[in-house]
Scaffold this motif. Structure first.
Motif, mmCIF file in Angstrom:
data_model
loop_
_atom_site.group_PDB
_atom_site.id
_atom_site.type_symbol
_atom_site.label_atom_id
_atom_site.label_comp_id
_atom_site.label_asym_id
_atom_site.label_seq_id
_atom_site.Cartn_x
_atom_site.Cartn_y
_atom_site.Cartn_z
ATOM 1 N N LEU A 48 30.561 41.648 52.412
ATOM 2 C CA LEU A 48 29.330 40.916 52.101
ATOM 3 C C LEU A 48 28.926 41.124 50.641
ATOM 4 C CD1 LEU A 48 27.085 39.220 53.539
ATOM 5 C CD2 LEU A 48 25.861 41.372 53.869
ATOM 6 N N VAL A 49 28.973 42.366 50.210
ATOM 7 C CA VAL A 49 28.591 42.691 48.840
ATOM 8 C C VAL A 49 29.588 42.095 47.849
ATOM 9 C CG1 VAL A 49 28.353 44.598 47.200
ATOM 10 C CG2 VAL A 49 27.313 44.761 49.468
ATOM 11 N N ALA A 50 30.885 42.184 48.183
ATOM 12 C CA ALA A 50 31.906 41.651 47.278
ATOM 13 C C ALA A 50 31.728 40.145 47.089
ATOM 14 C CB ALA A 50 33.292 41.953 47.823
ATOM 15 N N GLN A 51 31.386 39.460 48.181
ATOM 16 C CA GLN A 51 31.188 38.019 48.082
ATOM 17 C C GLN A 51 29.977 37.703 47.209
ATOM 18 O OE1 GLN A 51 30.744 36.073 51.857
ATOM 19 N NE2 GLN A 51 30.243 34.079 50.949
ATOM 20 N N ALA A 52 28.891 38.446 47.426
ATOM 21 C CA ALA A 52 27.692 38.218 46.624
ATOM 22 C C ALA A 52 27.943 38.550 45.156
ATOM 23 C CB ALA A 52 26.549 39.065 47.171
ATOM 24 N N THR A 53 28.690 39.629 44.904
ATOM 25 C CA THR A 53 28.992 40.018 43.520
ATOM 26 C C THR A 53 29.851 38.968 42.825
ATOM 27 O OG1 THR A 53 28.884 42.358 44.126
ATOM 28 C CG2 THR A 53 30.021 41.815 42.084
ATOM 29 N N GLU A 54 30.875 38.488 43.548
ATOM 30 C CA GLU A 54 31.763 37.477 42.958
ATOM 31 C C GLU A 54 31.001 36.183 42.664
ATOM 32 O OE1 GLU A 54 35.847 35.035 44.100
ATOM 33 O OE2 GLU A 54 35.193 36.753 45.307
ATOM 34 N N ASP A 55 30.167 35.730 43.614
ATOM 35 C CA ASP A 55 29.384 34.509 43.401
ATOM 36 C C ASP A 55 28.414 34.676 42.247
ATOM 37 O OD1 ASP A 55 30.740 33.418 45.504
ATOM 38 O OD2 ASP A 55 29.076 33.547 46.943
ATOM 39 N N THR A 56 27.832 35.890 42.137
ATOM 40 C CA THR A 56 26.891 36.141 41.044
ATOM 41 C C THR A 56 27.587 36.064 39.694
ATOM 42 O OG1 THR A 56 25.488 37.527 42.451
ATOM 43 C CG2 THR A 56 25.317 37.859 40.072
ATOM 44 N N GLN A 57 28.717 36.749 39.586
ATOM 45 C CA GLN A 57 29.428 36.757 38.307
ATOM 46 C C GLN A 57 29.956 35.363 37.957
ATOM 47 O OE1 GLN A 57 32.202 39.915 39.192
ATOM 48 N NE2 GLN A 57 30.948 41.447 38.123
ATOM 49 N N ARG A 58 30.378 34.592 38.966
ATOM 50 C CA ARG A 58 30.849 33.234 38.701
ATOM 51 C C ARG A 58 29.705 32.356 38.208
ATOM 52 N NH1 ARG A 58 32.145 31.899 43.492
ATOM 53 N NH2 ARG A 58 34.270 32.750 43.457
ATOM 54 N N LEU A 59 28.545 32.503 38.827
ATOM 55 C CA LEU A 59 27.381 31.721 38.415
ATOM 56 C C LEU A 59 26.977 32.041 36.987
ATOM 57 C CD1 LEU A 59 24.970 29.794 39.182
ATOM 58 C CD2 LEU A 59 23.740 31.879 39.845
ATOM 59 N N LEU A 60 26.975 33.333 36.656
ATOM 60 C CA LEU A 60 26.492 33.738 35.340
ATOM 61 C C LEU A 60 27.477 33.399 34.224
ATOM 62 C CD1 LEU A 60 24.838 37.160 36.230
ATOM 63 C CD2 LEU A 60 23.735 34.964 35.873
ATOM 64 N N ARG A 61 28.701 33.041 34.584
ATOM 65 C CA ARG A 61 29.638 32.578 33.557
ATOM 66 C C ARG A 61 29.433 31.094 33.212
ATOM 67 N NH1 ARG A 61 33.353 36.056 36.363
ATOM 68 N NH2 ARG A 61 34.076 34.308 37.643
ATOM 69 N N HIS A 62 28.655 30.405 34.057
ATOM 70 C CA HIS A 62 28.370 28.976 33.804
ATOM 71 C C HIS A 62 27.398 28.853 32.635
ATOM 72 C CE1 HIS A 62 26.895 24.866 34.505
ATOM 73 N NE2 HIS A 62 28.033 24.679 35.192
#
Length: 424
Positions: A48-62
């Motif tokens: 759960l945390v890994a998914q949230a972390t990955e989505d967060t980092q992907r969003l912040l690269r936009h």
């Protein structure tokens, strides 16, 4: 049933081994199941945390959400709104120096924020998370993610908190319970499959131990008979005194290793006579003082023999102490009272009683009362007075058994005693 009419000890052993194996298997299964359940639950949280972390980092690269440059504050606020909508109840974005750039809450987030402790200085360089339980055992996950720009330079921090929904929490717990039960079941199945192998190996080990013990006992008997024949005896005296000693010992509660030592020592009490010259050992008349001193050396010689003979060493206390006397006038050490080993004190009574009640080439057996009167008169001098009192209660039965039994029956009596106390 065995040849002596006893119930076979294997059935209780089967039951004991089965219960022991089942108990251990259940304990291991329970522990393994709990451990597997916890691991599965933690793994679900990690996912759960890994998914949230990955989505967060992907969003912040936009480009529209990157919290840096001239649009940093606006981008950070937009990113916080998007992340609250997707994953979090609380999102806070800080600069690399620790200043708050943006903050966003879900409908329940602000109330949750009031229940969380404030954080100190930031300085972490890797993503991490912690689990907290709020009042009412509500699980909450807090994520801490360092933000990096081009070249991996630290540009800020994102901290998010998410209250795990009841439905998701129940699903994670159900998955953990299922994994735990499967692991526990696997342990039990493996234990059941291994039980016959363990039983067979244990039975083989017990058989080898029994064969080894029987060979030791056979060696003891052979050695005892050999010494008895040097002393113009057919060896039945050893059977008699060993059985009498064990009978008295049972009456005073002796058991286990000490009973085994008594039986071995009783059978080998005169083993040291192998070193006594025949003209002294077989002399028909009284011994001279010099000859008596030589005869006394059989005790030390016997101790030397058994002390270096492995399994037979258990008989050393009887071999070395069977001529000691309660009042300290015995030999070779002049021990007195309870300084004399209990097994030697027991044997001393059995030895004298058998000598009085047995027919020898130079004497007839004495009646029971005459023999007991002799023992009673020596209580407190030659013998332990308490042991004499105990033996007095069983002397009639012992005497009748010895009088009525032939050599084969006497050997059978001792064989039953040996099998009883050596677990054969």
């Amino acid at each position: 049933m065995d040849k002596l009419g006893r119930m076979s000890p294997m059935l209780p052993f089967h039951r004991k081994l089965a219960l022991g194996t089942a108990g251990v298997a259940l304990a291991v299964a329970a522990l393994a199941g709990l451990a597997a359940g916890f691991i599965a639950h933690d793994k679900a949280e990690d996912t759960l945390v890994a998914q949230a972390t990955e989505d967060t980092q992907r969003l912040l690269r936009h480009e529209g959400f990157r919290p840096e440059g001239v649009q940093a504050t606006r981008n950070a606020q937009a990113a916080a709104q998007a992340l609250v909508a997707a994953h979090f109840d609380i999102v806070q974005i800080y600069t690399a120096g620790g200043l708050l750039m943006a903050e966003q809450f879900s409908a329940d987030g602000r109330a949750l924020d009031a229940e969380l402790p404030t954080r100190g200085a930031r300085g972490y360089t890797q993503p991490w998370y912690e689990r907290r339980f709020l009042p009412g055992r509500r699980p909450l996950l807090r994520l801490f993610i360092p933000l990096r720009g081009e070249g991996q330079a630290l540009t800020g921090y994102l901290e998010g908190a998410r209250l795990v929904p009841d439905v998701q929490r129940e699903r994670m717990l159900a998955d953990a319970r299922r994994v735990g039960l499967l692991v526990a079941l696997a342990v039990l199945v493996c234990s059941a499959a291994l039980y016959p192998l363990v039983l067979r190996l244990n039975r083989d080990s017990q058989n080898r131990q029994r064969e080894l013990l029987e060979s030791h006992i056979a060696m003891m008997e052979a050695l005892g008979r050999a010494i008895a024949r040097r002393d113009s005896d057919n060896g039945i005296h050893n059977y008699r005194v060993a059985w009498i000693s064990a009978t008295l010992a049972e009456a005073v509660g002796l058991h286990g290793t000490r009973m085994q030592e008594l039986i071995v020592g009783s059978f080998l009490h005169d083993v040291g006579k192998i070193g006594i010259p025949e003209h002294i050992l077989l002399k028909p008349g009284p011994l001279s003082p010099e000859e008596m001193l030589i005869m006394h050396t059989h005790v030390a010689a016997g101790e030397d023999i058994v002390s270096g003979s492995g399994w037979l060493a258990g008989g050393q206390a009887v071999v070395g102490g069977h001529h000691e006397k309660w009042d300290g006038t015995g030999y070779p050490r002049g021990l007195a009272g309870t300084d004399i080993p209990l097994v030697a004190r027991i044997f001393a009574i059995a030895d004298v009683f058998d000598a009085l009640c047995s027919r020898r080439p130079y004497k007839e057996p004495v009646p029971l009362e005459t023999a007991m009167q002799a023992l009673r008169s020596e209580a407190g001098k030659h013998f332990d007075p308490h042991l004499v009192q105990v033996f007095d209660q069983q002397a009639a039965t012992v005497y009748r058994t010895l009088v009525e039994a032939d050599e084969e029956q006497l050997q059978a009596l001792l064989t039953r005693m040996v099998r009883k106390h050596f677990s054969l």
